[in-house]
Design a protein around this motif. Structure first.
Motif, PDB file in Angstrom:
ATOM      1  N   LYS A 106      34.140 -27.961  66.832  1.00 27.24           N
ATOM      2  CA  LYS A 106      33.216 -26.922  66.665  1.00 27.24           C
ATOM      3  C   LYS A 106      33.623 -26.979  64.872  1.00 27.24           C
ATOM      4  CE  LYS A 106      34.522 -22.414  66.526  1.00 27.24           C
ATOM      5  NZ  LYS A 106      34.408 -21.624  65.062  1.00 27.24           N
ATOM      6  N   VAL A 107      32.584 -27.137  63.964  1.00 32.36           N
ATOM      7  CA  VAL A 107      33.153 -26.320  62.592  1.00 32.36           C
ATOM      8  C   VAL A 107      33.939 -25.770  62.477  1.00 32.36           C
ATOM      9  CG1 VAL A 107      32.682 -25.847  59.968  1.00 32.36           C
ATOM     10  CG2 VAL A 107      31.345 -27.407  61.160  1.00 32.36           C
ATOM     11  N   PRO A 108      35.809 -25.142  62.335  1.00 31.34           N
ATOM     12  CA  PRO A 108      36.420 -24.424  61.819  1.00 31.34           C
ATOM     13  C   PRO A 108      36.271 -22.905  61.203  1.00 31.34           C
ATOM     14  CG  PRO A 108      37.707 -26.517  61.174  1.00 31.34           C
ATOM     15  CD  PRO A 108      36.544 -26.828  61.440  1.00 31.34           C
ATOM     16  N   GLU A 109      36.596 -22.108  61.483  1.00 29.82           N
ATOM     17  CA  GLU A 109      36.680 -20.710  60.871  1.00 29.82           C
ATOM     18  C   GLU A 109      38.057 -19.732  61.252  1.00 29.82           C
ATOM     19  OE1 GLU A 109      33.450 -18.655  62.173  1.00 29.82           O
ATOM     20  OE2 GLU A 109      31.936 -20.111  61.262  1.00 29.82           O
ATOM     21  N   VAL A 110      38.611 -19.247  60.269  1.00 27.36           N
ATOM     22  CA  VAL A 110      39.158 -18.263  60.457  1.00 27.36           C
ATOM     23  C   VAL A 110      39.344 -17.566  61.333  1.00 27.36           C
ATOM     24  CG1 VAL A 110      40.766 -16.445  58.776  1.00 27.36           C
ATOM     25  CG2 VAL A 110      39.813 -17.774  57.262  1.00 27.36           C
ATOM     26  N   ASN A 111      39.907 -16.860  61.829  1.00 29.76           N
ATOM     27  CA  ASN A 111      40.784 -16.425  63.042  1.00 29.76           C
ATOM     28  C   ASN A 111      40.082 -17.019  64.486  1.00 29.76           C
ATOM     29  OD1 ASN A 111      42.139 -14.744  61.936  1.00 29.76           O
ATOM     30  ND2 ASN A 111      39.838 -13.784  61.368  1.00 29.76           N
ATOM     31  N   ASP A 112      39.868 -19.073  64.110  1.00 31.82           N
ATOM     32  CA  ASP A 112      39.410 -19.555  65.857  1.00 31.82           C
ATOM     33  C   ASP A 112      40.752 -19.754  66.137  1.00 31.82           C
ATOM     34  OD1 ASP A 112      37.089 -19.474  64.961  1.00 31.82           O
ATOM     35  OD2 ASP A 112      36.625 -21.501  64.092  1.00 31.82           O
TER      36      ASP A 112
ATOM     37  N   GLU B 262      43.456 -20.738  57.454  1.00 27.63           N
ATOM     38  CA  GLU B 262      42.735 -20.519  56.089  1.00 27.63           C
ATOM     39  C   GLU B 262      41.570 -21.991  56.548  1.00 27.63           C
ATOM     40  OE1 GLU B 262      45.070 -22.127  51.829  1.00 27.63           O
ATOM     41  OE2 GLU B 262      45.465 -20.011  52.955  1.00 27.63           O
ATOM     42  N   THR B 263      40.965 -21.741  55.059  1.00 34.17           N
ATOM     43  CA  THR B 263      40.327 -23.324  55.466  1.00 34.17           C
ATOM     44  C   THR B 263      39.551 -22.986  53.837  1.00 34.17           C
ATOM     45  OG1 THR B 263      37.697 -21.374  56.358  1.00 34.17           O
ATOM     46  CG2 THR B 263      39.635 -22.601  58.038  1.00 34.17           C
TER      47      THR B 263
ATOM     48  N   TYR C 216      36.208 -24.937  52.405  1.00 35.23           N
ATOM     49  CA  TYR C 216      35.065 -25.411  52.819  1.00 35.23           C
ATOM     50  C   TYR C 216      34.961 -25.444  54.394  1.00 35.23           C
ATOM     51  CZ  TYR C 216      33.622 -25.561  47.973  1.00 35.23           C
ATOM     52  OH  TYR C 216      33.909 -25.479  46.717  1.00 35.23           O
ATOM     53  N   HIS C 217      34.695 -26.604  54.316  1.00 31.90           N
ATOM     54  CA  HIS C 217      35.428 -26.901  55.889  1.00 31.90           C
ATOM     55  C   HIS C 217      36.442 -27.894  56.672  1.00 31.90           C
ATOM     56  CE1 HIS C 217      30.967 -25.693  55.689  1.00 31.90           C
ATOM     57  NE2 HIS C 217      30.188 -27.546  55.373  1.00 31.90           N
TER      58      HIS C 217
ATOM     59  N   VAL D  54      40.499 -27.274  57.269  1.00 29.79           N
ATOM     60  CA  VAL D  54      41.669 -26.148  57.799  1.00 29.79           C
ATOM     61  C   VAL D  54      42.676 -26.946  56.737  1.00 29.79           C
ATOM     62  CG1 VAL D  54      43.177 -25.666  59.371  1.00 29.79           C
ATOM     63  CG2 VAL D  54      40.595 -26.325  59.699  1.00 29.79           C
TER      64      VAL D  54
END
Length: 429
Positions: free
Chosen positions: A379-385, A398-399, A401-402, A404
């Motif tokens: 999936k699109v990475p997000e902080v804390n994934d 840290e990201t 936009y989309h 990492v």
């Protein structure tokens, strides 16, 4: 019967056997590069050695024929000598076999070969003049052996492949480095040069998301601001989107002694060089040199912009990372506590796998660290994934936009498989 003449003849023949054995070892062990260097300095004997070694089949045929002739002659004379001395042909032949075998092994084979192995170039130059003469005398025999060899090669379908593979070249560099002839930096440079032709533009490009570019309708003040912020000497220029690169603008053309140039922007733009990601970087280097350009735009399968490769990127594949006073030094793998690392995702993916001792599976096709993380998360990475891959626990910190940009990696201890098997066995018992 006076045995002295027989003994002297046998000694001379064993000496010749030693000569042939040492010559064989010298020519098979000599360093051709060292000999060529001596030839360039005007050494005539070295030139003769190089000429003889160029026709190695004829050379080795002469040596082997000569060696066998003298060894058979020694055995024959020894048999006559000991048969006469002992007055018993059978006992004489037995004693001759033992004595001649020991003498030839020690003085005609082992000792001369050991000496020649330590100084092959010197001994080859010493033996070359006589070998040249013998080559002429034994030409008919050598011709017969040459025809015999060709016939055998044809029957057995043996192909002569004397070219050294890349793996063999790399191993040769390792051996020379271990011997101390070159240092570690020189070894790295040679390895980079050998592997240079195998690298492709797609392996070293700067991805489009990391590019700095300006639209063709940007004001000069806006362009000057980008130059100042990035401190780049060149900027890409595009129309509508970064997929339509139309040229490159150079810092020295944009700024003059009095400030920003008054010339129109379209006069400052130079034509870009477009390439495919599969372009070999040694070919790319020639393309950039021919076009007098420092940047090549790498296209994707749809004709859009995949990224760029600069002259500096290519040179770094040879000499390693090149830093200037404006480059920001990034520590890609920073230890923040025991077994916990802060990782910058601009790091090379191969370096990441090597650092954390990761062996990728056959399904892993990513060549970028951020792309690999997205594949693992699906999936699109997000902080804390977070996800776990073998002995590594990865957390996105840290990201942009989309994409990492930074992660944390916690390394867990890898259990010894043998110890685990033994534990399971003991539990079953």
């Amino acid at each position: 019967m006076d045995p002295l003449p027989y003994i002297l003849i046998m000694a001379a023949l064993i000496l010749m056997s030693a000569y042939f054995s040492a010559t064989e070892t010298a020519f098979s062990s000599l360093n051709r590069t060292k000999v060529k260097t001596m030839v360039e300095k005007g050494d005539k004997k070295a030139k003769l050695v190089l000429k003889l070694s160029d026709n190695y089949d004829k050379l080795i045929s002469t040596i082997l024929v000569g060696n066998n002739i003298v060894n058979i002659a020694v055995a024959s004379i020894g048999t006559i000598l000991f048969s006469e001395l002992l007055q018993d042909p059978d006992l004489g032949a037995t004693v001759s076999t033992i004595v001649v075998t020991v003498a030839v092994l020690i003085f005609g084979e082992v000792s001369p070969k050991s000496i020649a192995k330590d100084a092959p170039e010197k001994f080859a130059m010493f033996s070359a003049p006589l070998i040249r003469v013998l080559n002429v005398f034994l030409t008919p025999i050598n011709l017969l052996f040459s025809l015999w060899k060709k016939m055998l090669a044809k029957i057995l379908r043996i192909e002569n492949d004397s070219k050294m593979s890349q793996e063999e070249l790399l191993m040769l560099v390792d051996e020379v480095e271990q011997e101390g002839s070159i240092d570690e930096d020189e070894g790295d440079l040679l390895r980079n040069a050998i592997e240079f032709s195998e690298q492709e533009a797609g392996d070293i490009l700067t991805h489009r998301v990391d590019l700095e570019a300006v639209p063709v309708d940007a004001t000069k003040e806006e362009i000057a601001k980008v130059f100042t912020q990035t401190r780049f000497s060149r900027l890409l220029v595009y129309t509508e989107s970064i997929d339509n690169i139309i040229g490159v603008i150079h810092l020295k053309d944009f700024f003059t002694e009095t400030g920003i140039t008054t010339r129109p922007l379209d006069e400052l733009i130079t034509k870009p060089v477009f390439i495919q990601k599969s372009e070999k970087i040694n070919d790319l280097l020639k393309i950039l040199q021919q076009n007098k350009s420092h940047i090549a735009v790498v296209l994707d399968e749809y004709g859009g912009t995949r990224g760029i490769v600069t002259m500096e990127d290519i040179l770094e594949e040879l000499v390693g990372e090149i830093w200037d006073e404006h480059d920001e030094v990034v520590e890609n793998f920073k230890l923040i506590s025991e077994n916990l690392y802060d990782v910058d995702c601009s790091a090379d993916f191969d370096d990441f796998c090597e650092f954390f001792n990761i062996e990728l599976g056959e399904d892993d096709e990513s060549n970028a660290l951020s792309g690999w993380i997205m594949e693992q998360l699906d999936k699109v990475p997000e902080v804390n994934d977070t996800f776990v891959y073998k002995h590594l626990t990865v957390t996105v910190t840290e990201t942009d936009y989309h994409r990492v940009t930074k992660i944390k990696c916690e390394v867990s201890e890898i259990e010894d498989e043998n110890a685990e098997d033994e534990k399971e066995t003991s539990d079953d018992e």
